[in-house]
Write a protein that holds these residues in place. Structure first.
Motif, short mmCIF file in Angstrom:
data_model
loop_
_atom_site.label_atom_id
_atom_site.label_comp_id
_atom_site.label_asym_id
_atom_site.label_seq_id
_atom_site.Cartn_x
_atom_site.Cartn_y
_atom_site.Cartn_z
N UNK A 247 27.46 -75.49 7.78
CA UNK A 247 26.64 -76.58 7.23
C UNK A 247 25.38 -76.78 8.10
N UNK A 248 25.59 -76.71 9.40
CA UNK A 248 24.44 -76.83 10.32
C UNK A 248 23.45 -75.69 10.13
N UNK A 249 23.96 -74.49 9.95
CA UNK A 249 23.09 -73.32 9.82
C UNK A 249 22.31 -73.36 8.51
N UNK B 13 10.34 -68.91 14.21
CA UNK B 13 8.95 -68.75 13.82
C UNK B 13 8.30 -70.11 13.94
N UNK B 14 7.15 -70.13 14.57
CA UNK B 14 6.51 -71.40 14.95
C UNK B 14 7.56 -72.31 15.60
N UNK B 15 7.84 -73.45 14.98
CA UNK B 15 8.83 -74.31 15.65
C UNK B 15 10.23 -74.19 15.03
N UNK B 16 10.37 -73.33 14.01
CA UNK B 16 11.65 -73.30 13.30
C UNK B 16 12.58 -72.20 13.75
N UNK C 166 18.66 -74.17 19.36
CA UNK C 166 19.01 -74.73 18.05
C UNK C 166 19.96 -75.91 18.18
N UNK C 167 20.84 -75.83 19.19
CA UNK C 167 21.82 -76.91 19.38
C UNK C 167 21.30 -77.99 20.32
N UNK C 168 20.04 -77.85 20.73
CA UNK C 168 19.44 -78.91 21.55
C UNK C 168 19.77 -78.85 23.02
#
Ligand code: TNX
Length: 536
Positions: free
Chosen positions: A71-73, A142-145, A528-530
């Protein structure tokens, strides 16, 4: 351009934009034992199902975890089918193999075009298979994503850990870390296939666990008026520091860890490093106080009185509540850095030495730990302590955590005791991990990524029989100089990734350069997980 050429043009365009799946690199940390690529691939969509056998609660935990991660992905809300029926495609099977002999934490992961199978004979193996699967999704930024590819390469992976104790420690006493952060820390352990969280809950500078019978432990013992901020003990921050976990918080965290197949080993320090408890209950010290929760770091002469039976009654009552809260088999009782100065002067301690025919204060420390061990064993728990518990004679069934190098661990293993290796030179993540002038202030030492990666937990001095007593290894995170979550993550990452490979992979399969190149993608997963981390 006619219609046919346009279609061909678009198709060529699409083909050249999608990376060829056979070229996608597999970079899983910790590296699995065997990885075989096959020339197929599986693509996730919102109709992909997770399938488990009916009524298996433990595998259901794994399925739920996987569902949440997907779900997170991708935002997909995959359904979990609890069924023994056959589904032929677009499904992830978490298979409980009762016939085939998988070892305790072993798993096999197979990915082909139609289905994904994770097989194991216990749910924790299945959980590690899920962790591997989650690292098969190619991650890009890519960029911030940060995004994950929905198509994963076909593979056949078989894997199992080298050691049964794969641990991380956290000191929440020098600086407190709240419930949400502790969960985030536990998530890191899970991601790296670790299974033990050593939670250091009491110290000179703060008592952090609610004990119902002794409410002053947290009312008084969790509070300090300010904290030293320079190494000369000249400057203080002038800020109150006080917090603790309620028993409800603890239960929630124990459950959170258990859902990730992680056992918590709580540490209740004794006989030293106990000023916070003595500030609350001075009657259990040799001098009777007054004591104060410490504002400075160090080792202090004020320790529990070993001559007073009331001290043991108090500690046993505390441990009774601790035992209720933590279902794991081990209780850590510290035992480190206990100065003997007050015991030398204390009439009760000297009387105890006489009555018990002990030679000296080191034997008194041994008496202390043995007495507590007896209590723990009678409650079906095992005692583990720092390597100082060897001094004056080891308690009969104690497990030793070797921190002052490996010497203590070697001695204990030779005596037939179990050992967890946690030597300061390789496993202290409060040490500097780079040139001190380029790093935030740390306690000292120097333990860089390579030192951790190259660590070998089985000392050459041990025979193969003795080596069986080395249960595994663990890194320790003492927080004297680590006051924020960001800083803590920075100290832990990526050294913890290196440790995960030490305790999971066979030494002959390790390769520091390969590990380092895998880290580049792994950093994106962490980002991605902060999590914060030290870049290479
Ligand atoms: C020694 S490791 C200690 C801790 C400190 C640590 C700092 C151990 C058993 N005791 O109390 O925080 O050094 O690295």
């Amino acid at each position: 351009m006619n219609k046919v050429s346009i279609v061909i043009f678009i198709l060529i365009g699409m083909y050249s934009c999608t990376p060829k799946i056979e070229n996608v690199e597999i970079n899983i940390i910790p590296k699995p034992l065997n990885v075989e690529k096959i020339n197929e691939s599986f693509t996730f969509n919102k109709r992909t199902k997770i399938v488990i056998e009916q009524g298996n609660i433990e595998y259901e935990k794994v399925a739920l975890y996987l569902k949440n991660e997907i779900k997170d992905y991708f935002g997909y809300d995959l359904s979990i089918k609890s069924t023994n029926d056959h589904i032929h495609k677009n499904a992830i099977f978490l298979i409980h193999e009762s016939d085939r002999k998988f070892e305790k934490e072993e798993y096999q992961l197979e990915v082909d075009t139609k289905i994904i199978k994770i097989s194991s004979s216990a749910a924790n193996g299945s959980f590690y298979g899920v962790q591997t699967l989650l690292q098969l999704f190619e991650v890009n930024k890519s960029e911030q994503n940060i995004s994950f590819s929905k198509t994963i390469p076909g593979v056949k992976i078989s894997d199992k850990p080298r050691f049964e104790w794969r641990g991380m420690h956290l000191d929440v006493c020098r600086h407190f870390y709240d419930k949400e952060f502790v969960k985030k820390y536990i998530d890191l352990l899970a991601m790296h296939k670790m299974n033990t969280f050593h939670w250091h809950l009491t110290e000179d500078q703060g008592w952090r666990i609610e004990i119902k019978k002794y409410s002053k432990l947290t009312e008084i013992g969790s509070y300090r008026s300010e904290t030293m901020v320079d190494k000369n003990r000249e400057e203080f921050d002038g800020q109150e520091h006080s917090d603790f976990y309620s028993q409800e918080d603890i239960k929630e965290i124990v459950q959170y860890a258990s859902d990730r197949f992680i056992t918590i080993v709580p540490e209740i320090e004794m006989p030293g490093h106990s000023l916070a408890a003595l500030a609350a209950y001075p009657e259990f010290g040799c001098t009777g106080g007054p004591y104060e929760v410490s504002k400075v770091w160090g080792v202090f002469d004020d320790v529990y009185c070993a001559g007073n039976d009331k001290t043991f009654e108090f500690l046993e009552n505390v441990l009774t509540e601790v035992i209720e809260l933590f279902p794991g088999e081990y209780i850590h009782v510290g035992g480190d850095e206990c100065p003997k100065a007050e015991w030398e002067e204390c009439p009760k301690c000297q009387q105890r030495i006489k009555d018990e025919h002990l030679k000296n204060e080191f034997e008194l420390q041994s008496y202390f730990i043995k007495r507590i061990e007896k209590f723990l064993i009678s409650h079906n728990k095992k005692l583990i302590g720092w390597d100082e518990i060897l001094e004056g004679g080891l308690a009969p069934e104690a497990t030793v955590m070797s921190w002052r190098g490996s010497k203590g661990g070697i001695a204990a293993a030779k005596m037939g005791h179990d050992v967890v290796m946690s030597p300061n030179n390789e496993c202290y993540f409060d040490h500097y991990q780079g040139k001190p002038e380029e790093e935030p202030l740390a306690i000292g030492g120097y333990t860089d990524l390579k030192d951790v990666y190259n660590y070998e937990p089985i000392p050459a001095e041990l025979s193969s029989e003795e080596a069986k007593h080395i249960l595994g290894a663990q890194a320790n995170v003492w927080t004297e100089w680590i006051a924020t979550e960001d800083h803590l993550e920075y100290m832990v990452l990526p050294r913890m990734c290196a440790l995960s490979e030490v305790i999971w992979q066979k030494p002959e399969n390790k390769d520091f350069e390969v590990f380092k190149s895998s880290l580049n993608k792994h950093f994106l997963r962490l980002e991605n997980k902060g999590y914060n981390f030290k870049e290479l």
